[in-house]
Motif scaffolding. Structure first.
Motif, short mmCIF file in Angstrom:
data_model
loop_
_atom_site.label_atom_id
_atom_site.label_comp_id
_atom_site.label_asym_id
_atom_site.label_seq_id
_atom_site.Cartn_x
_atom_site.Cartn_y
_atom_site.Cartn_z
N ILE A 76 35.08 52.40 42.29
CA ILE A 76 34.14 52.50 41.17
C ILE A 76 34.90 52.45 39.85
O ILE A 76 34.52 51.73 38.93
N GLU A 77 36.00 53.19 39.76
CA GLU A 77 36.79 53.20 38.53
C GLU A 77 37.39 51.82 38.25
O GLU A 77 37.39 51.36 37.10
N ASP A 78 37.90 51.15 39.28
CA ASP A 78 38.44 49.81 39.10
C ASP A 78 37.36 48.83 38.66
O ASP A 78 37.59 47.96 37.82
N TRP A 79 36.17 48.97 39.22
CA TRP A 79 35.06 48.10 38.84
C TRP A 79 34.77 48.26 37.34
O TRP A 79 34.62 47.28 36.62
N LYS A 80 34.71 49.50 36.89
CA LYS A 80 34.45 49.76 35.47
C LYS A 80 35.57 49.18 34.60
O LYS A 80 35.32 48.64 33.53
N LYS A 81 36.80 49.31 35.07
CA LYS A 81 37.97 48.91 34.29
C LYS A 81 38.15 47.39 34.23
O LYS A 81 38.46 46.84 33.18
N TYR A 82 37.96 46.70 35.37
CA TYR A 82 38.31 45.30 35.46
C TYR A 82 37.15 44.32 35.46
O TYR A 82 37.36 43.12 35.32
N ASP A 83 35.92 44.78 35.64
CA ASP A 83 34.80 43.85 35.78
C ASP A 83 34.62 43.02 34.52
O ASP A 83 34.60 43.54 33.41
N THR A 84 34.48 41.71 34.72
CA THR A 84 34.31 40.78 33.59
C THR A 84 32.94 40.12 33.60
O THR A 84 32.68 39.27 32.75
N GLY A 85 32.10 40.43 34.55
CA GLY A 85 30.77 39.84 34.60
C GLY A 85 30.57 38.90 35.79
O GLY A 85 29.47 38.67 36.20
N GLU A 86 31.63 38.35 36.34
CA GLU A 86 31.52 37.49 37.53
C GLU A 86 32.29 38.10 38.69
O GLU A 86 31.82 38.17 39.79
N CYS A 108 36.17 40.75 39.18
CA CYS A 108 37.12 41.54 38.38
C CYS A 108 38.30 40.72 37.89
O CYS A 108 38.93 41.08 36.92
N GLY A 109 38.62 39.62 38.55
CA GLY A 109 39.73 38.79 38.10
C GLY A 109 41.10 39.31 38.48
O GLY A 109 42.10 38.64 38.27
N TYR A 110 41.19 40.49 39.02
CA TYR A 110 42.46 41.08 39.40
C TYR A 110 42.64 41.16 40.91
O TYR A 110 43.68 41.58 41.39
N CYS A 111 41.64 40.78 41.67
CA CYS A 111 41.69 40.93 43.12
C CYS A 111 42.90 40.24 43.74
O CYS A 111 43.54 40.80 44.62
N ALA A 112 43.22 39.06 43.31
CA ALA A 112 44.33 38.31 43.91
C ALA A 112 45.69 38.90 43.57
O ALA A 112 46.66 38.68 44.29
N SER A 113 45.77 39.69 42.53
CA SER A 113 47.07 40.23 42.12
C SER A 113 47.31 41.66 42.61
O SER A 113 48.28 42.28 42.22
N HIS A 114 46.43 42.19 43.43
CA HIS A 114 46.58 43.52 44.03
C HIS A 114 46.51 44.66 43.02
O HIS A 114 46.87 45.76 43.34
N LYS A 115 46.05 44.40 41.81
CA LYS A 115 45.92 45.46 40.81
C LYS A 115 44.63 46.24 41.00
O LYS A 115 44.49 47.34 40.49
N CYS A 116 43.70 45.67 41.72
CA CYS A 116 42.37 46.24 41.88
C CYS A 116 42.16 46.67 43.33
O CYS A 116 42.59 45.98 44.25
N SER A 117 41.48 47.79 43.53
CA SER A 117 41.22 48.27 44.89
C SER A 117 40.24 47.38 45.65
O SER A 117 40.07 47.55 46.85
#
Length: 77
Positions: free
Chosen positions: A23-33, A35-44
């Motif tokens: 939930i916290e990662d979603w709030k932090k990284y979500d861009t509307g489509e 999160c954009g960070y999934c491939a880089s392992h920064k996001c849960s």
């Protein structure tokens, strides 16, 4: 822990257990489509895939996450 339920076809249910960190990662990284960070392992959410599609880009996941975020922001369980 929250749950997202998807019904991709008749007689099939897919559940995603959404942790507080997700939930916290979603709030932090979500861009509307997505999160954009999934491939880089920064996001849960990085390894949450159904087939070859990242779950954070799926319309139904996004709809249910909006409800989860709304409840979390208002302190509801």
């Amino acid at each position: 822990m929250q749950k997202i339920k998807l019904f991709p076809s008749p007689h099939v249910e897919v559940r995603i257990c959404v942790s507080d960190q997700m939930i916290e990662d979603w709030k932090k990284y979500d861009t509307g489509e997505n999160c954009g960070y999934c491939a880089s392992h920064k996001c849960s959410w990085w390894d949450v895939e159904i087939g070859d599609e990242c779950a954070c880009g799926m319309k139904e996941v996004r709809r249910q996450m909006a409800e989860i975020i709304k409840k979390a922001d208002h302190g509801e369980d």
